[in-house]
Write an enzyme that holds these catalytic residues in place. Structure first.
Site, PDB file in Angstrom:
ATOM      1  N   HIS A 113       0.818  -1.282  -0.101  1.00  0.00           N
ATOM      2  CA  HIS A 113      -0.073  -0.159   0.195  1.00  0.00           C
ATOM      3  C   HIS A 113       0.874   1.420  -0.017  1.00  0.00           C
ATOM      4  O   HIS A 113       0.186   2.660  -0.166  1.00  0.00           O
ATOM      5  CB  HIS A 113      -1.020   0.310   1.327  1.00  0.00           C
ATOM      6  CG  HIS A 113      -0.196   0.527   2.476  1.00  0.00           C
ATOM      7  ND1 HIS A 113       0.547  -0.595   3.223  1.00  0.00           N
ATOM      8  CD2 HIS A 113       0.049   1.618   3.094  1.00  0.00           C
ATOM      9  CE1 HIS A 113       1.007   0.036   4.384  1.00  0.00           C
ATOM     10  NE2 HIS A 113       0.799   1.238   4.110  1.00  0.00           N
TER      11      HIS A 113
HETATM   12  C1  UD1 Z   1      -1.708   5.622   5.701  1.00  0.00           C
HETATM   13  C2  UD1 Z   1      -0.194   6.252   6.515  1.00  0.00           C
HETATM   14  C3  UD1 Z   1       0.926   4.744   6.360  1.00  0.00           C
HETATM   15  C4  UD1 Z   1       0.353   3.691   7.044  1.00  0.00           C
HETATM   16  C5  UD1 Z   1      -1.247   3.235   6.315  1.00  0.00           C
HETATM   17  C6  UD1 Z   1      -1.844   2.091   6.740  1.00  0.00           C
HETATM   18  C7  UD1 Z   1       0.057   8.344   5.945  1.00  0.00           C
HETATM   19  C8  UD1 Z   1       0.927   9.326   5.269  1.00  0.00           C
HETATM   20  N1  UD1 Z   1       0.341   6.880   5.536  1.00  0.00           N
HETATM   21  O1  UD1 Z   1      -1.458   5.280   4.122  1.00  0.00           O
HETATM   22  O2  UD1 Z   1       1.902   5.110   6.983  1.00  0.00           O
HETATM   23  O3  UD1 Z   1       1.051   2.666   7.005  1.00  0.00           O
HETATM   24  O4  UD1 Z   1      -2.063   4.333   6.395  1.00  0.00           O
HETATM   25  O5  UD1 Z   1      -2.601   1.722   5.948  1.00  0.00           O
HETATM   26  O6  UD1 Z   1      -0.451   8.813   6.624  1.00  0.00           O
HETATM   27  N2  UD1 Z   1      -8.562   5.270   1.204  1.00  0.00           N
HETATM   28  C9  UD1 Z   1     -10.138   4.730   1.017  1.00  0.00           C
HETATM   29  N3  UD1 Z   1     -10.289   4.108   2.209  1.00  0.00           N
HETATM   30  C10 UD1 Z   1     -10.045   4.271   3.591  1.00  0.00           C
HETATM   31  C11 UD1 Z   1      -8.662   4.614   3.390  1.00  0.00           C
HETATM   32  C12 UD1 Z   1      -8.121   5.242   2.297  1.00  0.00           C
HETATM   33  O7  UD1 Z   1     -10.402   4.529  -0.079  1.00  0.00           O
HETATM   34  O8  UD1 Z   1     -10.645   3.755   4.323  1.00  0.00           O
HETATM   35  C13 UD1 Z   1      -7.947   5.812   0.060  1.00  0.00           C
HETATM   36  C14 UD1 Z   1      -7.684   7.292   0.258  1.00  0.00           C
HETATM   37  O9  UD1 Z   1      -8.687   7.941   0.104  1.00  0.00           O
HETATM   38  C15 UD1 Z   1      -6.637   7.552  -0.558  1.00  0.00           C
HETATM   39  C16 UD1 Z   1      -5.679   6.271  -0.219  1.00  0.00           C
HETATM   40  O10 UD1 Z   1      -6.666   5.175  -0.023  1.00  0.00           O
HETATM   41  O11 UD1 Z   1      -6.969   7.893  -1.686  1.00  0.00           O
HETATM   42  C17 UD1 Z   1      -4.644   6.277   0.518  1.00  0.00           C
HETATM   43  O12 UD1 Z   1      -4.919   6.680   1.900  1.00  0.00           O
HETATM   44  P1  UD1 Z   1      -4.222   7.346   3.111  1.00  0.00           P
HETATM   45  O13 UD1 Z   1      -4.782   7.490   4.180  1.00  0.00           O
HETATM   46  O14 UD1 Z   1      -3.631   8.879   2.264  1.00  0.00           O
HETATM   47  O15 UD1 Z   1      -2.760   6.711   3.029  1.00  0.00           O
HETATM   48  P2  UD1 Z   1      -2.517   5.302   3.253  1.00  0.00           P
HETATM   49  O16 UD1 Z   1      -1.965   4.663   1.966  1.00  0.00           O
HETATM   50  O17 UD1 Z   1      -3.622   4.282   3.829  1.00  0.00           O
END
Ligand code: UD1
Length: 366
Positions: A211
């Site tokens: 991820h």
């Molecule tokens: C975040 C953390 C990372 C951690 C990870 C665990 C940061 C910078 N990164 O990364 O350190 O290891 O969480 O999973 O904070 N999204 C969804 N549904 C959700 C959550 C996210 O669709 O429930 C989508 C968001 O809209 C975004 C993408 O996934 O487009 C990434 O989500 P984001 O929270 O930015 O970062 P992670 O990759 O989850």
């Protein structure tokens, strides 16, 4: 004592569960009372990424839900700072408790520090020394702003000292993720139906998770990783993070998924169950590298560096270059043939880190 805990992303829920449980136990003794209020920023918002963890890990319901997720790093962090500041001004807690290195951690650190509210940082001192990772920026700033850095490893302590963080601000404790595994292990082991529903045999598959922004945002890298998975000599089970799912579609790489078992994000118990029964684990997550080690599973970390470098020393974990599918395949081969008698020192404590941390917080007299 009034304590505000700020969480937002999946791994933080796991860590917070151990601390919240310890606080509840402490309050029962009536020797000291910590009034913990949880702020959920909303960074992870899908039911499977969030609510299921609160339910399963019996984490107290968040008092405040900010509902901030889905934007860019800057957008999310900015909106979180604004909302958290309002709550801190209104409620004036004695301290703010933060976990790890996510955007929610950074937002909490900036809001609290500007209001001179003491910050207590759990999982402090981790470093990848790679500033192109958002997590590295988040953790460096949070450590710098914290009154107390709860460092889970010797290496984390050294990293903080090297950055001139005063030794009195550092507290070496175990790792609260080991606590979560200890606390919930009975319920995890009893949950065997999940595996048979997937037609999986114990020790005959690799569990994979991908991820990280640096692995998913670049089409070539994502393609190399999934090309390797598609050629793996051992079946791959992959609970897919929403970020990865979106980008595989965007870059039209879905064909690589044929032949793999693709799952939605899993609850903590289901994930633990798949880990315990796997032959090996392939990941770019920080937490899963540690969980693999704690459970004595061979691990491959698809990154060029790791903050958890002590896992590499014993050979239980090895790095594979995300930009080269052959490097990943070679690593799978190596870890499938890992010697059974590798040494396994206790790197992450005895599963009672939360107790140590809470006792230390009480001693701060905030
Ligand atoms: C975040 C953390 C990372 C951690 C990870 C665990 C940061 C910078 N990164 O990364 O350190 O290891 O969480 O999973 O904070 N999204 C969804 N549904 C959700 C959550 C996210 O669709 O429930 C989508 C968001 O809209 C975004 C993408 O996934 O487009 C990434 O989500 P984001 O929270 O930015 O970062 P992670 O990759 O989850």
């Amino acid at each position: 004592m009034d304590l505000f805990t700020i969480v937002g992303a999946r791994p933080q829920f796991v860590k917070a569960s151990a601390i919240s449980k310890e606080i509840i136990d402490l309050n029962r003794t009536k020797e000291f009372f910590i009034n913990e209020n949880i702020i959920h920023t909303g960074q992870h918002y899908d039911h499977k990424m969030s609510d299921s963890f609160f339910h399963e890990l019996q984490i107290p319901k968040p008092k405040f839900n900010l509902g901030i997720g889905g934007g860019s790093h800057g957008q999310n962090t900015g909106r979180m700072i604004e909302s958290i500041e309002k709550l801190l001004l209104e409620h004036k807690p004695n301290a703010v408790l933060l976990y790890g290195d996510t955007d929610s951690t950074l937002a909490g650190a900036i809001s609290a520090s500007k209001l001179n509210i003491p910050i207590l940082h759990i999982e402090a001192g981790l470093r990848s020394y790679n500033k192109s990772q958002p997590e590295e920026i988040n953790r460096v700033i949070t450590d710098y702003l914290s009154l107390k850095c709860y460092a889970p490893t010797d290496k984390a302590v050294q990293n903080l000292l090297k950055e001139n963080i005063h030794k009195d601000k550092i507290y070496r404790c175990g790792d609260v993720m080991a606590d979560a595994i200890r606390i919930f292990s009975k319920r995890i082991i009893n949950n065997d139906k999940f595996l048979s529903n997937l037609n999986l045999d114990k020790k005959e598959y690799a569990l994979a998770t991908i991820h990280r922004a640096e692995n998913t945002n670049n089409k070539n890298i994502l393609s190399e990783i999934f090309k390797a998975f598609s050629k793996s000599p051992i079946p791959i089970v992959l609970p897919l993070h929403p970020r990865t799912r979106k980008l595989l579609e965007k870059y039209k790489l879905n064909d690589f998924l044929k032949g793999m078992i693709i799952l939605d994000p899993l609850s903590f118990f289901d994930m633990m169950n798949l880990q315990i029964n796997s032959q090996l684990i392939i990941t770019d997550s920080g937490g899963i590298q540690k969980e693999a080690y704690i459970q004595s599973k061979p691990c491959i970390t698809i990154r060029t560096e790791t903050e958890w470098i002590e896992t590499l020393r014993t050979g239980w974990n090895i790095l594979a270059n995300p930009s080269n599918y052959q490097s990943i395949l070679d690593a799978i081969e190596t870890q499938m043939n890992l010697k059974k008698d590798l040494s396994h020192p206790d790197l992450y404590g005895n599963g009672f880190a939360a107790r140590e941390i809470i006792n230390n917080i009480i001693s701060l007299k905030l």
